[in-house]
Design a protein around this motif. Structure first.
Motif, PDB file in Angstrom:
ATOM      1  N   UNK A   1       1.591  -0.786  12.426  1.00 37.00           N
ATOM      2  CA  UNK A   1       0.157  -0.784  13.150  1.00 37.00           C
ATOM      3  C   UNK A   1      -0.125   0.187  12.224  1.00 37.00           C
ATOM      4  N   UNK A   2      -1.510   0.152  12.157  1.00 38.65           N
ATOM      5  CA  UNK A   2      -1.696   1.512  10.715  1.00 38.65           C
ATOM      6  C   UNK A   2      -1.677   0.959   9.531  1.00 38.65           C
ATOM      7  N   UNK A   3      -1.445  -0.158   9.415  1.00 39.58           N
ATOM      8  CA  UNK A   3      -0.711  -0.289   7.734  1.00 39.58           C
ATOM      9  C   UNK A   3      -2.007  -1.271   6.519  1.00 39.58           C
ATOM     10  N   UNK A   4      -3.108  -1.331   7.540  1.00 37.56           N
ATOM     11  CA  UNK A   4      -4.368  -2.362   7.114  1.00 37.56           C
ATOM     12  C   UNK A   4      -4.231  -2.936   6.402  1.00 37.56           C
ATOM     13  N   UNK A   5      -3.223  -4.104   6.676  1.00 39.03           N
ATOM     14  CA  UNK A   5      -3.384  -5.989   6.032  1.00 39.03           C
ATOM     15  C   UNK A   5      -2.543  -5.031   4.955  1.00 39.03           C
ATOM     16  N   UNK A   6      -1.927  -4.422   4.374  1.00 34.92           N
ATOM     17  CA  UNK A   6      -1.154  -4.083   3.138  1.00 34.92           C
ATOM     18  C   UNK A   6      -0.048  -4.733   3.599  1.00 34.92           C
ATOM     19  N   UNK A   7       0.899  -5.021   4.468  1.00 31.65           N
ATOM     20  CA  UNK A   7       1.955  -5.060   4.461  1.00 31.65           C
ATOM     21  C   UNK A   7       2.965  -6.142   5.010  1.00 31.65           C
ATOM     22  N   UNK A   8       2.022  -6.797   5.753  1.00 30.80           N
ATOM     23  CA  UNK A   8       1.095  -7.884   6.291  1.00 30.80           C
ATOM     24  C   UNK A   8       0.300  -8.309   6.855  1.00 30.80           C
ATOM     25  N   UNK A   9       0.233  -9.510   7.432  1.00 29.64           N
ATOM     26  CA  UNK A   9      -1.298  -9.991   8.420  1.00 29.64           C
ATOM     27  C   UNK A   9      -1.018 -10.611   9.978  1.00 29.64           C
ATOM     28  N   UNK A  10      -1.429 -10.069  10.796  1.00 25.85           N
ATOM     29  CA  UNK A  10      -1.358  -9.997  12.069  1.00 25.85           C
ATOM     30  C   UNK A  10      -2.208 -11.877  12.347  1.00 25.85           C
TER      31      UNK A  10
END
Length: 795
Positions: free
Chosen positions: A155-164
């Motif tokens: 949460x708060x990683x701006x899509x840089x670690x995973x796609x929700x």
């Protein structure tokens, strides 16, 4: 540049697998304001739009959660929940266009955060697609979680670690009454002094917003909300809760505002009038866009008492660079939004604007703040993250990105870049003697380096009272028991920073004398430390509807396996600068290092507290009542069901917020309808209750079986009905957690939701499906040499 519209999680999974196989960059987005450039494709690649994944899949009021797809608009969810008399507290100003997936990606805030917290305080679980195309559910954020708080980190990683691809969000009953007020002042200083006075009177409004004179002028000419254009500043204030509490707080705020210099004070007399006032506040950006070709909208957060000084900094910086900057603020949580008007065709003006922007961020950090409270880093503040975090912290964040996305394909060049030169490990000095009970963080750092040099494994703890819960052998103890100081107490900001070895009950008692509380601190158990409770994500039934310590801890300092002293977070309610590494400390059980300090969020202590119980020989009867409590705006803060002695079970309630008398009357009414009588107890019963739970816990660990786990609250009856009549237990109906105290090997491993069982020295822990390798990589980031024990727990 190719684009793709994802209509289902399966389509997203397939698209990511194809793109990953071809080495194509992937950027997921919804419908967003994109104020920090977080969804700007810097290197090209595949843009994956999730706006058509816009279904509300399930609303479950008994379990107080909604399951939604990432393309659901925030305001649409709010409308849908109205029929159930529930709401979703985070409501960014862009709520009419922003999606829940974007809110999760940016850890969005909004006006209600002063009371209810930001997005991460309401996210229970995520379904995500990782960079390699695997689709997984993250470990739950409920207080029975085992493993690291991956949900909180993402949460708060701006899509840089995973796609929700799916969000399970915690929802809340609509308050019984809401009052909206407008206080008009001659100056910003008067308005902000009034904010401090309201908090000093132990009132925490649900919203507390500020507009300065220029903002009033442009907003009123745009939406005609009824704002006074000749005022120096206004506060838009809202309180909610039981009617008696709202009426008392409204009257108190009116008096405080008058004493603070307000020359006008309005209370909205209808929902239509309240909506008009809010329409003006939410239209701030749109109104500003009418007066210049372009706007530069900034987003900084400082400790609330320093907001007036920060606003003066902004005005001076603007004047120095030739700009007339105007501001709005979420005054209740110290979040300031300066707006600079500029012409992008004027190169000199652009250069001056960029320098002014940098100076504003630097001034914010100098005042102990965060360079972004809710808009994110994106590309806008990428180069400025160094103002806030040193090379070691930035390298740690970069390594965490690599742990999730080894090939760097997800939203590249966002949030954090590794420092130009990888920071070297701290310098090791030959010790005269190993110090395994350090007095300072520097001594703890040296101790870790000593252990690393000698190949010694360390066990981290305060007094090691709960070490059996780790499932690992106790090796060389590295104790925090001498780290017992209060480092910073900011009563006006409602924060305290303490060393990790301080007794949790001692801190609780000290705060009570100050009229404050930190929700998860116990009143007994003197050998339970603050750091130990954070590392264990220890539950506390008296504030049952929070998501554990992630709702309390704002920042941490810890020593990693290299001996580096790392500091993450700030004493601000909002902070989305970089990855929220603080969340990894919560529930880490000493696997990532030694927590040396923590910054805790505080709450005012209500003048009257409530503690009572009713009992029945039918546990399901008590459970049904407890579940109904959770759906009501009149619910108490805490609820728990216990069988601490053979015989009848007891349903306990606790309330430490304003409104004890209305809550008591409502609870008694519910009891009469169910044929149950309530018994009310004095304050000292808190200590005896907690002491009894501690005694049973220790006894079960030494001579029997201790088991814990969790299920949906509505499934707790499945668990209870399998518990033997002579087994003692505690059930937490708000979260679904349970604890069982039994004889040796008396709890079956197939018990629904079982996460941990300890019996006769044998430790069993439920595997974290699909996440073991990722968690090992995270541990390697902090502890590459395994100084803090084996990476996997024994089974």
């Amino acid at each position: 540049m190719p684009g793709c519209v994802g209509r289902s999680a399966q389509e997203v999974e397939t698209a990511v697998q194809i793109a990953a196989a071809q080495g194509v960059y992937i950027l997921a987005r919804g419908s967003s304001s994109n104020l920090s450039g977080g969804t700007t494709p810097v290197l090209g690649g595949l843009i994956l739009s999730l706006t058509r994944m816009n279904h509300i899949r399930h609303v479950d009021v008994l379990n107080r959660q909604a399951v939604v797809e990432p393309g659901v608009i925030n305001a649409d969810l709010q409308v849908a929940l109205q029929s159930w008399h529930f709401f979703y507290p985070p409501d960014p100003a862009s709520h009419r266009i922003s999606t829940l997936g974007g809110n999760v990606a940016e850890n969005s805030g909004g006006p209600h955060c002063v009371k209810y917290g930001v997005t991460v305080n309401h996210i229970i679980q995520l379904e995500v697609v990782l960079a390699d195309g695997r689709r997984l559910l993250t470990p739950t954020a409920r207080d029975y979680r085992v493993g690291l708080d991956i949900t909180g980190l993402l949460t708060g990683s701006e899509g840089t670690m995973a796609i929700v691809t799916q969000i399970t969000a915690q929802i809340a009953p609509q308050p019984e009454q809401t009052a909206t007020m407008l206080a008009v002042f001659a100056s910003v200083d008067e308005a902000l002094h009034t904010v401090s006075a309201i908090i000093a009177h132990h009132i925490v409004p649900s919203t507390l917003e500020l507009l300065d004179k220029k903002s009033l002028e442009i907003v009123e000419s745009f939406v005609h909300a009824g704002y006074p254009v000749d005022a120096g500043a206004v506060l838009l204030i809202e309180v909610d809760g039981p009617s008696a509490v709202v009426q008392a707080q409204t009257a108190a705020i009116a008096d405080i505002a008058a004493q603070g210099g307000a020359h006008e004070f309005r209370i909205a007399q209808s929902a239509l009038e309240a909506d008009a006032l809010w329409k003006g506040r939410r239209a701030h950006y749109g109104a500003a866009a009418r007066i210049a070709p372009h706007l530069w909208i900034q987003d900084v957060t400082v400790p609330r008492p320093l907001l007036a000084e920060m606003m003066r900094d902004v005005i001076v910086i603007g004047q120095h660079h030739g700009f007339n900057i105007f501001c709005s603020a979420h005054a209740g949580d110290g979040n300031l939004h300066p707006i600079i008007t500029y012409d992008p065709a004027n190169a000199d003006e652009v250069a001056r604007m960029r320098q002014a922007d940098h100076d504003i961020l630097a001034a914010c950090v100098n005042r102990g703040g965060a360079i972004t409270g809710e808009h994110g880093i994106g590309i806008d503040k990428l180069e400025n993250l160094a103002l806030m975090y040193g090379p070691r912290e930035r390298q740690t964040m970069s390594d965490l990105k690599h742990a999730f996305d080894p090939n760097g394909v997800l939203n590249p060049l966002k949030v954090v870049l590794p420092p130009p030169v990888r920071p070297s490990d701290p310098h090791w000095e030959e010790p005269s003697d190993h110090t395994w009970t350090p007095n300072t963080a520097q001594e703890a750092s040296q101790a870790v380096m000593d252990a690393r040099q000698a190949g010694i494994q360390l066990s981290v703890g305060g007094y090691f009272t709960g070490w059996a819960m780790t499932g690992r052998p106790l090796t060389t103890p590295l104790s925090t028991s001498h780290l017992r100081q209060i480092v910073d107490f900011d009563k006006d900001n409602l924060t305290v920073e303490v060393e990790a070895g301080m007794s949790a009950s001692e801190l609780a008692q000290w705060l009570r004398h100050e009229g404050l509380q930190s929700p998860f601190l116990p009143y007994s158990s003197p050998k339970t430390t603050v750091g130990g409770m954070i590392a264990a994500n220890a539950r506390n039934w008296r504030h049952a509807y929070l998501l554990g310590w992630r709702d309390v801890v704002l920042g941490v300092e810890w020593i990693d396996g290299r001996g580096q002293i790392l500091r993450f977070g700030r004493k601000t309610m909002k902070n989305v600068a970089g990855y929220d590494v603080t969340k990894l400390a919560i529930g880490s059980w000493g696997r990532l290092g030694l927590i040396s300090k923590a910054i805790l969020r505080l709450r005012p202590l209500a003048p009257q507290r409530l503690l009572g119980y009713t009992q029945s020989d039918t546990v399901d009867r008590l459970l049904d009542m407890a579940l109904q409590f959770g759906t009501s705006a009149s619910r108490p803060d805490g609820v728990v069901i216990t069988r601490l002695k053979p015989g009848q079970a007891q349903l306990w309630i606790a309330h430490e917020s304003p409104g004890a008398e209305p809550i008591k009357a409502w609870v008694e009414g519910q009891g009469r309808e169910a044929g149950l009588t309530w018994t009310w107890l004095e304050d000292d019963a808190w200590v005896s209750w907690e002491d009894e739970r501690t005694r049973l816990w220790q006894q079960a660990l030494q001579h029997g079986t201790y088991a814990e786990g969790g299920v949906l609250p509505t499934h707790l009856s499945h668990v209870i009905n399998r518990v033997a009549l002579d087994h003692l237990f505690i059930v937490y109906p708000a979260s679904g957690a349970y604890e069982i105290f039994a004889g040796p090997n008396d709890v079956p491993l197939n018990l629904e939701g079982l996460s941990r069982r300890i019996s006769e020295g044998q430790y069993w822990q439920q595997p974290t499906d699909g996440w073991d390798a990722t968690q090992d990589r995270i541990r390697h980031v902090f502890d590459p040499d395994g100084i803090f024990g084996p990476s996997k727990s024994r089974t």
